[in-house]
Each structure stands twice: as C-alpha cells, then as structure tokens.
Design an enzyme around this catalytic site. Structure first.
Site, PDB file in Angstrom:
ATOM      1  N   ILE A 189       5.233  25.107  24.076  1.00 58.50           N
ATOM      2  CA  ILE A 189       6.073  26.305  24.233  1.00 58.50           C
ATOM      3  C   ILE A 189       7.338  25.999  25.044  1.00 58.50           C
ATOM      4  O   ILE A 189       8.347  26.695  24.905  1.00 58.50           O
ATOM      5  CB  ILE A 189       5.251  27.456  24.860  1.00 58.50           C
ATOM      6  CG1 ILE A 189       5.846  28.802  24.529  1.00 58.50           C
ATOM      7  CG2 ILE A 189       5.058  27.284  26.353  1.00 58.50           C
ATOM      8  CD1 ILE A 189       4.912  29.973  24.796  1.00 58.50           C
ATOM      9  N   ASN A 235      -2.151  14.365  31.008  1.00 59.03           N
ATOM     10  CA  ASN A 235      -2.253  14.582  32.445  1.00 59.03           C
ATOM     11  C   ASN A 235      -3.695  14.907  32.808  1.00 59.03           C
ATOM     12  O   ASN A 235      -4.347  15.696  32.117  1.00 59.03           O
ATOM     13  CB  ASN A 235      -1.324  15.720  32.875  1.00 59.03           C
ATOM     14  CG  ASN A 235       0.136  15.345  32.726  1.00 59.03           C
ATOM     15  OD1 ASN A 235       0.526  14.226  33.041  1.00 59.03           O
ATOM     16  ND2 ASN A 235       0.936  16.265  32.225  1.00 59.03           N
ATOM     17  N   GLU A 278      -1.631  21.293  34.126  1.00 55.46           N
ATOM     18  CA  GLU A 278      -1.560  22.754  34.274  1.00 55.46           C
ATOM     19  C   GLU A 278      -2.683  23.446  33.532  1.00 55.46           C
ATOM     20  O   GLU A 278      -3.210  24.450  33.997  1.00 55.46           O
ATOM     21  CB  GLU A 278      -0.237  23.282  33.703  1.00 55.46           C
ATOM     22  CG  GLU A 278       0.970  23.031  34.564  1.00 55.46           C
ATOM     23  CD  GLU A 278       2.247  23.450  33.845  1.00 55.46           C
ATOM     24  OE1 GLU A 278       2.159  24.269  32.896  1.00 55.46           O
ATOM     25  OE2 GLU A 278       3.307  22.934  34.220  1.00 55.46           O
ATOM     26  N   VAL A 279      -2.987  22.946  32.342  1.00 49.04           N
ATOM     27  CA  VAL A 279      -3.961  23.643  31.488  1.00 49.04           C
ATOM     28  C   VAL A 279      -5.250  22.824  31.453  1.00 49.04           C
ATOM     29  O   VAL A 279      -5.242  21.665  31.010  1.00 49.04           O
ATOM     30  CB  VAL A 279      -3.412  23.839  30.058  1.00 49.04           C
ATOM     31  CG1 VAL A 279      -4.439  24.560  29.193  1.00 49.04           C
ATOM     32  CG2 VAL A 279      -2.098  24.617  30.086  1.00 49.04           C
ATOM     33  N   HIS A 337      -5.514  17.827  26.505  1.00 49.36           N
ATOM     34  CA  HIS A 337      -4.426  17.812  25.526  1.00 49.36           C
ATOM     35  C   HIS A 337      -3.631  16.531  25.677  1.00 49.36           C
ATOM     36  O   HIS A 337      -3.447  16.020  26.769  1.00 49.36           O
ATOM     37  CB  HIS A 337      -3.502  19.021  25.681  1.00 49.36           C
ATOM     38  CG  HIS A 337      -3.041  19.284  27.088  1.00 49.36           C
ATOM     39  ND1 HIS A 337      -3.864  19.872  28.017  1.00 49.36           N
ATOM     40  CD2 HIS A 337      -1.873  19.036  27.715  1.00 49.36           C
ATOM     41  CE1 HIS A 337      -3.210  19.983  29.159  1.00 49.36           C
ATOM     42  NE2 HIS A 337      -2.004  19.472  29.018  1.00 49.36           N
ATOM     43  N   HIS A 367       0.137  15.125  24.997  1.00 49.87           N
ATOM     44  CA  HIS A 367       1.525  15.445  24.676  1.00 49.87           C
ATOM     45  C   HIS A 367       2.040  14.336  23.767  1.00 49.87           C
ATOM     46  O   HIS A 367       1.917  13.153  24.099  1.00 49.87           O
ATOM     47  CB  HIS A 367       2.389  15.444  25.934  1.00 49.87           C
ATOM     48  CG  HIS A 367       2.024  16.457  26.967  1.00 49.87           C
ATOM     49  ND1 HIS A 367       2.712  17.633  27.149  1.00 49.87           N
ATOM     50  CD2 HIS A 367       1.039  16.467  27.895  1.00 49.87           C
ATOM     51  CE1 HIS A 367       2.175  18.318  28.147  1.00 49.87           C
ATOM     52  NE2 HIS A 367       1.152  17.631  28.628  1.00 49.87           N
TER      53      HIS A 367
HETATM   54  P1  5GP Z   1      -0.019  19.905  31.352  1.00 49.85           P
HETATM   55  O1  5GP Z   1       0.887  20.050  32.543  1.00 49.85           O
HETATM   56  O2  5GP Z   1      -1.313  20.639  31.552  1.00 49.85           O
HETATM   57  O3  5GP Z   1      -0.201  18.476  30.937  1.00 49.85           O
HETATM   58  O4  5GP Z   1       0.758  20.561  30.144  1.00 49.85           O
HETATM   59  C1  5GP Z   1       0.526  21.861  29.686  1.00 49.85           C
HETATM   60  C2  5GP Z   1       1.553  22.135  28.605  1.00 49.85           C
HETATM   61  O5  5GP Z   1       1.167  23.317  27.940  1.00 49.85           O
HETATM   62  C3  5GP Z   1       2.974  22.346  29.133  1.00 49.85           C
HETATM   63  O6  5GP Z   1       3.836  21.396  28.532  1.00 49.85           O
HETATM   64  C4  5GP Z   1       3.309  23.780  28.709  1.00 49.85           C
HETATM   65  O7  5GP Z   1       4.635  23.944  28.298  1.00 49.85           O
HETATM   66  C5  5GP Z   1       2.327  24.037  27.569  1.00 49.85           C
HETATM   67  N1  5GP Z   1       1.931  25.425  27.426  1.00 49.85           N
HETATM   68  C6  5GP Z   1       1.526  26.271  28.416  1.00 49.85           C
HETATM   69  N2  5GP Z   1       1.223  27.470  27.912  1.00 49.85           N
HETATM   70  C7  5GP Z   1       1.422  27.382  26.570  1.00 49.85           C
HETATM   71  C8  5GP Z   1       1.269  28.320  25.508  1.00 49.85           C
HETATM   72  O8  5GP Z   1       0.881  29.468  25.675  1.00 49.85           O
HETATM   73  N3  5GP Z   1       1.559  27.876  24.252  1.00 49.85           N
HETATM   74  C9  5GP Z   1       1.989  26.596  24.016  1.00 49.85           C
HETATM   75  N4  5GP Z   1       2.266  26.268  22.751  1.00 49.85           N
HETATM   76  N5  5GP Z   1       2.152  25.694  25.006  1.00 49.85           N
HETATM   77  C10 5GP Z   1       1.870  26.084  26.261  1.00 49.85           C
END
Ligand code: 5GP
Length: 121
Positions: A34, A91, A99-100, A104, A106
């Site tokens: 997003i 991550n 964050e999530v 996942h 990237h």
């Molecule tokens: P992390 O920091 O956990 O490795 O990355 C989480 C990613 O999830 C971030 O790049 C963020 O932009 C993406 N993200 C967070 N919320 C959403 C969402 O509701 N939809 C989509 N498509 N991506 C999201």
C-alpha cells in the site's frame, strides 16, 4: 510471539479488507504494498498463520515452503522485473522494524533499489 489473527494481512486473507492482487495459489497470496518503496513493490505471504520467517521455517509443511519459494520468483516474472533484477526482503522482529506480524516477503524492483541496509555509524 503468538500469532495475532487480527493482523492486517490476516484480514486481507479473509477478504475483510481489499488488496491489489498480483498472484494466488493454494498456499500463497501476493499483492501490491500500500506504500510502495520502489516502482514495483509486492508482498508475498503464506496463507497459513505464521508470524515470521523463523516461525514458518520451524512449523510450515514442505508443501507450504515449496509454494512460498516458487511464488516469490513467479511474481517477479509476472511484474516484469526478472530481467532487470529485484530485491527480496523479510523483516523479522523488532530490530528489523517488522510492522505486520504475518510472514511476508517484500519483492522490490523496477528501478535500482539502493544500498542493502543503512550503514553502521
Ligand atoms: P514490514 O515492516 O512488516 O516488513 O512491512 C509491512 C508492509 O505492509 C509495509 O511495507 C506496509 O506498507 C504494508 N502494509 C501495511 N498495511 C497494508 C495494507 O493494508 N495493505 C497493503 N497492501 N499493504 C500494507
């Protein structure tokens, strides 16, 4: 860390919030990030409830691991970045700023993606 079934990617998997789908199979879903950090920025997630790579490596089936591995290069092919190159990042935990809390990868490409990490001071 215990898996939180209310994390945002679990909601995407349940269809409770939308995503821009790139690819799907029995074990994986791939969709556009997003807040893209590159011209192509795709997230590849397993459908199973895994917090991060360590959880996945310890607990996923061979079939899930196989499907996840294949999905990463497949979305790169589908997005047209295979020839020019791309970066795959996952991550894990606090120091990486995950964050999530649903595994996942990237997949970033479409232009040079810069240095691998912030250099140490
Ligand atoms: P992390 O920091 O956990 O490795 O990355 C989480 C990613 O999830 C971030 O790049 C963020 O932009 C993406 N993200 C967070 N919320 C959403 C969402 O509701 N939809 C989509 N498509 N991506 C999201």
């Amino acid at each position: 860390m215990a898996y939180d079934p209310n994390n945002i990617f679990a909601k995407i998997l349940r269809g409770e919030i939308p995503c821009q789908k790139i690819d799907e199979d029995d074990h994986t879903l791939s969709f556009a990030d997003i807040h893209p950090q590159a011209p192509v920025h795709i997230l590849v997630i397993p459908k199973g409830a895994y917090v991060d790579w360590a959880d996945f490596a310890a607990n996923a089936s061979a079939e899930e691991i196989h499907a996840f591995t294949k999905a990463i290069s497949r979305v790169a092919e589908l997005s047209g970045i295979s020839e020019t190159g791309y970066r795959v990042i996952s991550n894990i935990g606090a120091n990486s700023h995950q964050e999530v809390p649903h595994l996942h990868m990237h997949v970033l490409g479409g232009a040079p993606v810069g240095p691998l990490v912030m250099t140490m001071a």
